[in-house]
Design a protein around this motif. Sequence first.
Motif, PDB file in Angstrom:
ATOM      1  N   SER A 161       0.802  -1.224   0.000  1.00 22.51           N
ATOM      2  CA  SER A 161       0.000   0.000   0.000  1.00 22.51           C
ATOM      3  C   SER A 161       0.836   1.278   0.000  1.00 22.51           C
ATOM      4  O   SER A 161       0.312   2.353  -0.299  1.00 22.51           O
ATOM      5  CB  SER A 161      -0.968   0.002   1.183  1.00 22.51           C
ATOM      6  N   ASP A 162       2.126   1.177   0.314  1.00 20.20           N
ATOM      7  CA  ASP A 162       3.009   2.345   0.280  1.00 20.20           C
ATOM      8  C   ASP A 162       4.169   2.182  -0.694  1.00 20.20           C
ATOM      9  O   ASP A 162       5.127   2.955  -0.652  1.00 20.20           O
ATOM     10  CB  ASP A 162       3.561   2.632   1.683  1.00 20.20           C
ATOM     11  N   THR A 163       4.097   1.196  -1.582  1.00 20.50           N
ATOM     12  CA  THR A 163       5.182   0.940  -2.531  1.00 20.50           C
ATOM     13  C   THR A 163       5.082   1.915  -3.699  1.00 20.50           C
ATOM     14  O   THR A 163       4.159   1.839  -4.505  1.00 20.50           O
ATOM     15  CB  THR A 163       5.117  -0.513  -3.043  1.00 20.50           C
ATOM     16  N   THR A 164       6.044   2.826  -3.775  1.00 22.90           N
ATOM     17  CA  THR A 164       6.016   3.860  -4.813  1.00 22.90           C
ATOM     18  C   THR A 164       6.862   3.494  -6.034  1.00 22.90           C
ATOM     19  O   THR A 164       6.801   4.179  -7.042  1.00 22.90           O
ATOM     20  CB  THR A 164       6.530   5.197  -4.257  1.00 22.90           C
ATOM     21  N   ALA A 222       8.501  16.648 -10.588  1.00 26.93           N
ATOM     22  CA  ALA A 222       9.059  18.004 -10.653  1.00 26.93           C
ATOM     23  C   ALA A 222       8.302  18.988  -9.757  1.00 26.93           C
ATOM     24  O   ALA A 222       8.885  19.945  -9.248  1.00 26.93           O
ATOM     25  CB  ALA A 222       9.050  18.496 -12.096  1.00 26.93           C
ATOM     26  N   GLU A 223       6.994  18.743  -9.549  1.00 23.19           N
ATOM     27  CA  GLU A 223       6.192  19.626  -8.680  1.00 23.19           C
ATOM     28  C   GLU A 223       6.248  19.211  -7.216  1.00 23.19           C
ATOM     29  O   GLU A 223       5.619  19.829  -6.366  1.00 23.19           O
ATOM     30  CB  GLU A 223       4.730  19.660  -9.143  1.00 23.19           C
ATOM     31  N   GLY A 224       6.938  18.108  -6.907  1.00 21.49           N
ATOM     32  CA  GLY A 224       7.063  17.646  -5.528  1.00 21.49           C
ATOM     33  C   GLY A 224       6.010  16.634  -5.105  1.00 21.49           C
ATOM     34  O   GLY A 224       5.910  16.297  -3.926  1.00 21.49           O
ATOM     35  N   TYR A 225       5.230  16.123  -6.035  1.00 17.71           N
ATOM     36  CA  TYR A 225       4.191  15.137  -5.707  1.00 17.71           C
ATOM     37  C   TYR A 225       4.700  13.720  -5.914  1.00 17.71           C
ATOM     38  O   TYR A 225       5.405  13.433  -6.876  1.00 17.71           O
ATOM     39  CB  TYR A 225       2.940  15.360  -6.553  1.00 17.71           C
ATOM     40  N   VAL A 226       4.304  12.842  -4.997  1.00 16.72           N
ATOM     41  CA  VAL A 226       4.654  11.424  -5.077  1.00 16.72           C
ATOM     42  C   VAL A 226       3.376  10.652  -5.394  1.00 16.72           C
ATOM     43  O   VAL A 226       2.345  10.865  -4.759  1.00 16.72           O
ATOM     44  CB  VAL A 226       5.254  10.915  -3.747  1.00 16.72           C
ATOM     45  N   SER A 227       3.457   9.756  -6.362  1.00 11.83           N
ATOM     46  CA  SER A 227       2.324   8.883  -6.687  1.00 11.83           C
ATOM     47  C   SER A 227       2.392   7.647  -5.802  1.00 11.83           C
ATOM     48  O   SER A 227       3.368   6.904  -5.841  1.00 11.83           O
ATOM     49  CB  SER A 227       2.376   8.459  -8.158  1.00 11.83           C
ATOM     50  N   TYR A 228       1.347   7.468  -5.001  1.00 17.61           N
ATOM     51  CA  TYR A 228       1.234   6.293  -4.131  1.00 17.61           C
ATOM     52  C   TYR A 228       0.229   5.323  -4.739  1.00 17.61           C
ATOM     53  O   TYR A 228      -0.638   5.717  -5.520  1.00 17.61           O
ATOM     54  CB  TYR A 228       0.787   6.700  -2.726  1.00 17.61           C
ATOM     55  N   PRO A 229       0.317   4.059  -4.375  1.00 15.14           N
ATOM     56  CA  PRO A 229      -0.603   3.053  -4.926  1.00 15.14           C
ATOM     57  C   PRO A 229      -2.073   3.419  -4.728  1.00 15.14           C
ATOM     58  O   PRO A 229      -2.430   4.158  -3.803  1.00 15.14           O
ATOM     59  CB  PRO A 229      -0.250   1.783  -4.147  1.00 15.14           C
ATOM     60  N   ASN A 230      -2.899   2.878  -5.595  1.00 16.80           N
ATOM     61  CA  ASN A 230      -4.347   3.099  -5.536  1.00 16.80           C
ATOM     62  C   ASN A 230      -5.006   2.092  -4.591  1.00 16.80           C
ATOM     63  O   ASN A 230      -6.117   1.639  -4.836  1.00 16.80           O
ATOM     64  CB  ASN A 230      -4.962   3.021  -6.938  1.00 16.80           C
ATOM     65  N   VAL A 231      -4.312   1.756  -3.517  1.00 14.57           N
ATOM     66  CA  VAL A 231      -4.811   0.806  -2.518  1.00 14.57           C
ATOM     67  C   VAL A 231      -5.455   1.594  -1.383  1.00 14.57           C
ATOM     68  O   VAL A 231      -4.809   2.433  -0.765  1.00 14.57           O
ATOM     69  CB  VAL A 231      -3.662  -0.078  -1.969  1.00 14.57           C
ATOM     70  N   ASN A 232      -6.726   1.315  -1.140  1.00 14.85           N
ATOM     71  CA  ASN A 232      -7.454   1.911  -0.027  1.00 14.85           C
ATOM     72  C   ASN A 232      -7.504   0.847   1.070  1.00 14.85           C
ATOM     73  O   ASN A 232      -8.174  -0.184   0.910  1.00 14.85           O
ATOM     74  CB  ASN A 232      -8.857   2.314  -0.484  1.00 14.85           C
ATOM     75  N   VAL A 233      -6.811   1.089   2.164  1.00 16.21           N
ATOM     76  CA  VAL A 233      -6.693   0.088   3.221  1.00 16.21           C
ATOM     77  C   VAL A 233      -8.062  -0.295   3.781  1.00 16.21           C
ATOM     78  O   VAL A 233      -8.321  -1.473   4.051  1.00 16.21           O
ATOM     79  CB  VAL A 233      -5.738   0.580   4.339  1.00 16.21           C
TER      80      VAL A 233
END
Length: 139
Positions: free
Chosen positions: A32-35, A92-103
Amino acid sequence: MDGLFKVLDIAASGMTAERFRLDVISQNLANSDTTRTEEGGPYRRKTVIFQEALNESANGSKNFGGVKVSSIVEDTSPFRLVYDPNHPDADAEGYVSYPNVNVLREMVDMMSAQRAYEMNAAVVNSAKSMYNSALGIGR
């Protein structure tokens, strides 16, 4: 007696399918937190698709034989964006894409799979009880 074994086979197929579903749910929760994955980008949530299992009888007709896993599909919903410019996977804007997993969704799915597994186990126990009763009648 053949019908009793068919009931056991159908319930066992349901238990096997739900156990597999639980494995996939566990994989979703673990990631769920694997980027960053080997494929690149964040982990994508996976879901299990079931389908009926058909058995062919001696006369060529098809009979319901339980359930089986037909495929595992990736959820195509968008990734979760979190602002974290210090993260090594930030854009570049400082955003991290996190998985689409809703715990929370995964926990609900886990409870659903667990209940379905328990119901199939109850069917197995009931069938065993009926089988033992039938054997007792013959004594």
